[in-house]
Design a protein around this motif. Structure first.
Motif, PDB file in Angstrom:
ATOM      1  N   LEU A 154      46.524  21.685  30.048  1.00 27.05           N
ATOM      2  CA  LEU A 154      45.703  20.478  30.105  1.00 27.05           C
ATOM      3  C   LEU A 154      45.961  19.629  28.870  1.00 27.05           C
ATOM      4  O   LEU A 154      46.263  20.150  27.794  1.00 27.05           O
ATOM      5  CB  LEU A 154      44.212  20.845  30.157  1.00 27.05           C
ATOM      6  CG  LEU A 154      43.786  21.947  31.137  1.00 27.05           C
ATOM      7  CD1 LEU A 154      42.286  22.181  31.026  1.00 27.05           C
ATOM      8  CD2 LEU A 154      44.180  21.589  32.561  1.00 27.05           C
ATOM      9  N   ARG A 155      45.839  18.311  29.036  1.00 26.20           N
ATOM     10  CA  ARG A 155      45.875  17.415  27.879  1.00 26.20           C
ATOM     11  C   ARG A 155      44.484  16.844  27.655  1.00 26.20           C
ATOM     12  O   ARG A 155      43.921  16.187  28.525  1.00 26.20           O
ATOM     13  CB  ARG A 155      46.874  16.264  28.081  1.00 26.20           C
ATOM     14  CG  ARG A 155      46.898  15.295  26.888  1.00 26.20           C
ATOM     15  CD  ARG A 155      47.866  14.145  27.079  1.00 26.20           C
ATOM     16  NE  ARG A 155      47.622  13.394  28.295  1.00 26.20           N
ATOM     17  CZ  ARG A 155      46.633  12.502  28.443  1.00 26.20           C
ATOM     18  NH1 ARG A 155      45.751  12.295  27.486  1.00 26.20           N
ATOM     19  NH2 ARG A 155      46.511  11.854  29.597  1.00 26.20           N
ATOM     20  N   THR A 161      36.785  12.879  24.143  1.00 26.02           N
ATOM     21  CA  THR A 161      36.353  14.172  23.609  1.00 26.02           C
ATOM     22  C   THR A 161      37.370  14.717  22.620  1.00 26.02           C
ATOM     23  O   THR A 161      38.383  14.083  22.321  1.00 26.02           O
ATOM     24  CB  THR A 161      36.144  15.184  24.763  1.00 26.02           C
ATOM     25  OG1 THR A 161      35.497  16.345  24.254  1.00 26.02           O
ATOM     26  CG2 THR A 161      37.456  15.574  25.421  1.00 26.02           C
ATOM     27  N   SER A 162      37.103  15.920  22.111  1.00 27.48           N
ATOM     28  CA  SER A 162      38.007  16.606  21.187  1.00 27.48           C
ATOM     29  C   SER A 162      38.455  17.922  21.818  1.00 27.48           C
ATOM     30  O   SER A 162      37.831  18.409  22.768  1.00 27.48           O
ATOM     31  CB  SER A 162      37.290  16.894  19.866  1.00 27.48           C
ATOM     32  OG  SER A 162      36.217  17.804  20.081  1.00 27.48           O
ATOM     33  N   VAL A 163      39.504  18.505  21.272  1.00 27.66           N
ATOM     34  CA  VAL A 163      40.003  19.776  21.801  1.00 27.66           C
ATOM     35  C   VAL A 163      38.949  20.887  21.703  1.00 27.66           C
ATOM     36  O   VAL A 163      38.706  21.592  22.692  1.00 27.66           O
ATOM     37  CB  VAL A 163      41.320  20.183  21.095  1.00 27.66           C
ATOM     38  CG1 VAL A 163      41.760  21.585  21.526  1.00 27.66           C
ATOM     39  CG2 VAL A 163      42.427  19.174  21.405  1.00 27.66           C
ATOM     40  N   TYR A 183      51.290  21.459  19.856  1.00 29.32           N
ATOM     41  CA  TYR A 183      50.879  20.487  20.875  1.00 29.32           C
ATOM     42  C   TYR A 183      49.411  20.158  20.611  1.00 29.32           C
ATOM     43  O   TYR A 183      48.511  20.848  21.118  1.00 29.32           O
ATOM     44  CB  TYR A 183      51.063  21.071  22.280  1.00 29.32           C
ATOM     45  CG  TYR A 183      52.482  21.514  22.574  1.00 29.32           C
ATOM     46  CD1 TYR A 183      53.386  20.671  23.206  1.00 29.32           C
ATOM     47  CD2 TYR A 183      52.921  22.787  22.188  1.00 29.32           C
ATOM     48  CE1 TYR A 183      54.690  21.086  23.469  1.00 29.32           C
ATOM     49  CE2 TYR A 183      54.221  23.203  22.440  1.00 29.32           C
ATOM     50  CZ  TYR A 183      55.099  22.345  23.079  1.00 29.32           C
ATOM     51  OH  TYR A 183      56.396  22.754  23.334  1.00 29.32           O
ATOM     52  N   PRO A 184      49.135  19.132  19.814  1.00 30.90           N
ATOM     53  CA  PRO A 184      47.787  18.901  19.277  1.00 30.90           C
ATOM     54  C   PRO A 184      46.678  18.662  20.291  1.00 30.90           C
ATOM     55  O   PRO A 184      45.515  18.928  20.002  1.00 30.90           O
ATOM     56  CB  PRO A 184      47.978  17.667  18.376  1.00 30.90           C
ATOM     57  CG  PRO A 184      49.241  17.022  18.834  1.00 30.90           C
ATOM     58  CD  PRO A 184      50.101  18.132  19.318  1.00 30.90           C
ATOM     59  N   HIS A 185      47.020  18.184  21.492  1.00 32.10           N
ATOM     60  CA  HIS A 185      45.985  17.864  22.474  1.00 32.10           C
ATOM     61  C   HIS A 185      45.976  18.831  23.654  1.00 32.10           C
ATOM     62  O   HIS A 185      45.276  18.601  24.637  1.00 32.10           O
ATOM     63  CB  HIS A 185      46.170  16.424  22.984  1.00 32.10           C
ATOM     64  CG  HIS A 185      46.183  15.407  21.896  1.00 32.10           C
ATOM     65  ND1 HIS A 185      47.020  14.308  21.902  1.00 32.10           N
ATOM     66  CD2 HIS A 185      45.475  15.337  20.733  1.00 32.10           C
ATOM     67  CE1 HIS A 185      46.826  13.603  20.804  1.00 32.10           C
ATOM     68  NE2 HIS A 185      45.900  14.203  20.081  1.00 32.10           N
ATOM     69  N   ALA A 186      46.753  19.921  23.562  1.00 28.91           N
ATOM     70  CA  ALA A 186      46.942  20.813  24.707  1.00 28.91           C
ATOM     71  C   ALA A 186      46.006  22.020  24.696  1.00 28.91           C
ATOM     72  O   ALA A 186      45.664  22.561  23.642  1.00 28.91           O
ATOM     73  CB  ALA A 186      48.388  21.290  24.754  1.00 28.91           C
ATOM     74  N   LEU A 187      45.612  22.409  25.903  1.00 31.80           N
ATOM     75  CA  LEU A 187      44.909  23.675  26.138  1.00 31.80           C
ATOM     76  C   LEU A 187      45.600  24.367  27.304  1.00 31.80           C
ATOM     77  O   LEU A 187      45.858  23.735  28.336  1.00 31.80           O
ATOM     78  CB  LEU A 187      43.439  23.435  26.486  1.00 31.80           C
ATOM     79  CG  LEU A 187      42.488  23.067  25.343  1.00 31.80           C
ATOM     80  CD1 LEU A 187      41.116  22.700  25.906  1.00 31.80           C
ATOM     81  CD2 LEU A 187      42.364  24.209  24.335  1.00 31.80           C
ATOM     82  N   GLY A 204      36.365  12.944  33.134  1.00 30.30           N
ATOM     83  CA  GLY A 204      37.560  12.363  32.506  1.00 30.30           C
ATOM     84  C   GLY A 204      37.883  12.936  31.147  1.00 30.30           C
ATOM     85  O   GLY A 204      38.524  12.275  30.326  1.00 30.30           O
ATOM     86  N   LEU A 205      37.495  14.189  30.916  1.00 33.67           N
ATOM     87  CA  LEU A 205      37.727  14.785  29.596  1.00 33.67           C
ATOM     88  C   LEU A 205      39.147  15.334  29.442  1.00 33.67           C
ATOM     89  O   LEU A 205      39.573  15.616  28.321  1.00 33.67           O
ATOM     90  CB  LEU A 205      36.716  15.911  29.327  1.00 33.67           C
ATOM     91  CG  LEU A 205      35.223  15.530  29.387  1.00 33.67           C
ATOM     92  CD1 LEU A 205      34.377  16.691  28.889  1.00 33.67           C
ATOM     93  CD2 LEU A 205      34.939  14.274  28.575  1.00 33.67           C
TER      94      LEU A 205
END
Length: 413
Positions: A154-155, A161-163, A183-187, A204-205
């Motif tokens: 996920l990005r 929001t924040s990670v 990957y700073p925005h990845a989960l 939309g998060l």
């Protein structure tokens, strides 16, 4: 594991749609899963994963099953039987599966697994191009990696929001995910789940986007307040990322030749809270000409063979042809030359593909820089991402900059 007749029939129907009716695997699975609302997540998972598995290993399984295209319905049951036997699943006493030679299947698998075209289940022509383009050793590693199941990544939508917050929200909804180093925005999900049913998605998060794909938009080096053009936006995964990186400031223009994709992008942008994004349909050459020398940044996420994303689109192997490769490389060349004209002096452009072949990637950039349209550009940096080293999709990115033309000073007479 006990096989259920309605689920197996669903798998066979999906294979019929993909191989005999030419429907994309993702669409075929989507249609099959809508058939029975009583199917739970485990049932749906069985159908989807089994269809994708058989599509991925079609050449190997059909060789073992001794069936050839065009496949009959009986042939699809034979392919399913091979899949089941190789996973140690006991076959039920159904007439469609009778006389399955279990021992012969295992023996043929061991024998054929010594030959790459069967072991990795690829067409001869693709194997030849892979070896010629990448070399035996790298091609071996890459095609093997591209046959593995893709993780769900996920990005995080940093506009909303924040990670850490997203990770907690997902956990509260029963979905466990880890951050991904580099990957700073990845989960990345620990287990596959239907993330689209979550409240976090509806708000939309996040968006579902492979980790490699998440590197493309930052590569463009955008800033809030700029005019940025996503020239081949499609449904807009990278456009939405660009909007977030621009902090909703400036102008982001998403272009595409398909109106339905831009319509989908508008819907996604609304959910994401991306307000600086506007869509424009390329219905004539005037659309591009109006933007000549107007953009600070241009992204050309070019149409390609998609060989870098075989993990998630295994049917691509069977839809591609040498003729398509020749056609798409010509299209890429034309897009680079035409769309680069939108970059203003001093501006930057990224050319990207989800392919691993040099003829679609670095060779395209080399050819462009030698062309009349490319003579004012220079290559700043490029990045080759391979599945065997990253664990994610194969991608290519090149950042180019247009020369700043000094303004002429008027000479005193």
């Amino acid at each position: 594991m006990r096989l259920h007749r309605n689920l197996v029939f669903g798998v066979v129907d999906g294979l019929q749609m993909i191989f005999n009716e030419g429907i994309y695997a993702s669409k075929a699975v989507e249609q099959i899963l809508k058939r029975d609302k009583r199917w739970g997540s485990r049932d749906r998972g069985f159908i989807a994963e089994t269809v994708y598995d058989i599509v991925r290993w079609k050449r190997l399984y059909s060789e073992i099953a001794e069936v050839k295209e065009p496949f009959s319905r009986a042939n699809f049951f034979r392919l399913f039987a091979v899949w089941a036997v190789l996973r140690g699943i006991s076959l039920p006493d159904w007439k469609q599966l009778e006389d399955t030679p279990t021992r012969r299947i295992k023996g043929r698998f061991d024998e054929l697994s010594k030959i790459r075209i069967y072991r990795e289940s690829i067409p001869d022509w693709l194997d030849e191009i892979g070896v010629t383009s990448m070399g035996e050793n790298k091609w071996n590693k890459e095609i093997h990696a591209l046959n593995q199941l893709a993780p769900v990544v996920l990005r995080t939508n940093i506009l909303k929001t924040s990670v850490p917050y997203l990770k907690k929200r997902l956990y509260d909804e029963g979905i466990d995910a880890d951050t991904v180093k580099g990957y700073p925005h990845a989960l990345q999900l620990k287990e596959r789940a239907n993330v689209f049913a979550t409240e976090a998605f509806k708000e939309g998060l996040f968006e579902v986007q492979d980790a490699s794909s998440q590197l493309v938009s930052p590569f463009l080096d955008v800033s809030p307040g700029q005019r940025v053009v996503d020239a081949c936006a499609g449904a807009g995964g990278k456009s939405l990322h660009l909007a977030a990186l621009m902090e909703n400031k400036g102008q982001l223009i998403a272009l595409d030749i398909y109106a339905n994709k831009l319509h989908e992008l508008k819907r996604r942008a609304k959910r994401n809270g991306a307000h600086n994004l506007e869509t424009r349909l390329i219905d004539s050459t005037k659309v591009i000409k109006k933007l000549h020398n107007k953009a600070d940044r241009v992204l050309i996420d070019a149409p390609c063979t998609g060989l870098g994303v075989l993990k998630r689109n295994p049917d691509t192997k069977w839809k591609l042809s040498p003729e398509f490769l020749e056609k798409i490389t010509q299209t890429q060349k034309e897009l680079l030359r035409d769309y680069s004209k939108m970059v203003k002096d001093g501006g930057k452009m990224v050319y990207a593909t989800c392919s691993i072949l040099p003829q679609e990637n670095s060779k395209q950039v080399e050819g462009f820089l030698k062309s009349e349209e490319g003579k004012t550009f220079s290559l700043v940096k490029e990045q080759h991402i391979f599945a065997h080293s990253s664990g994610y999709d194969g991608f290519y990115m090149a950042l180019l900059q247009k020369t700043e033309v000094p303004k002429e000073t008027s000479k005193e007479k």
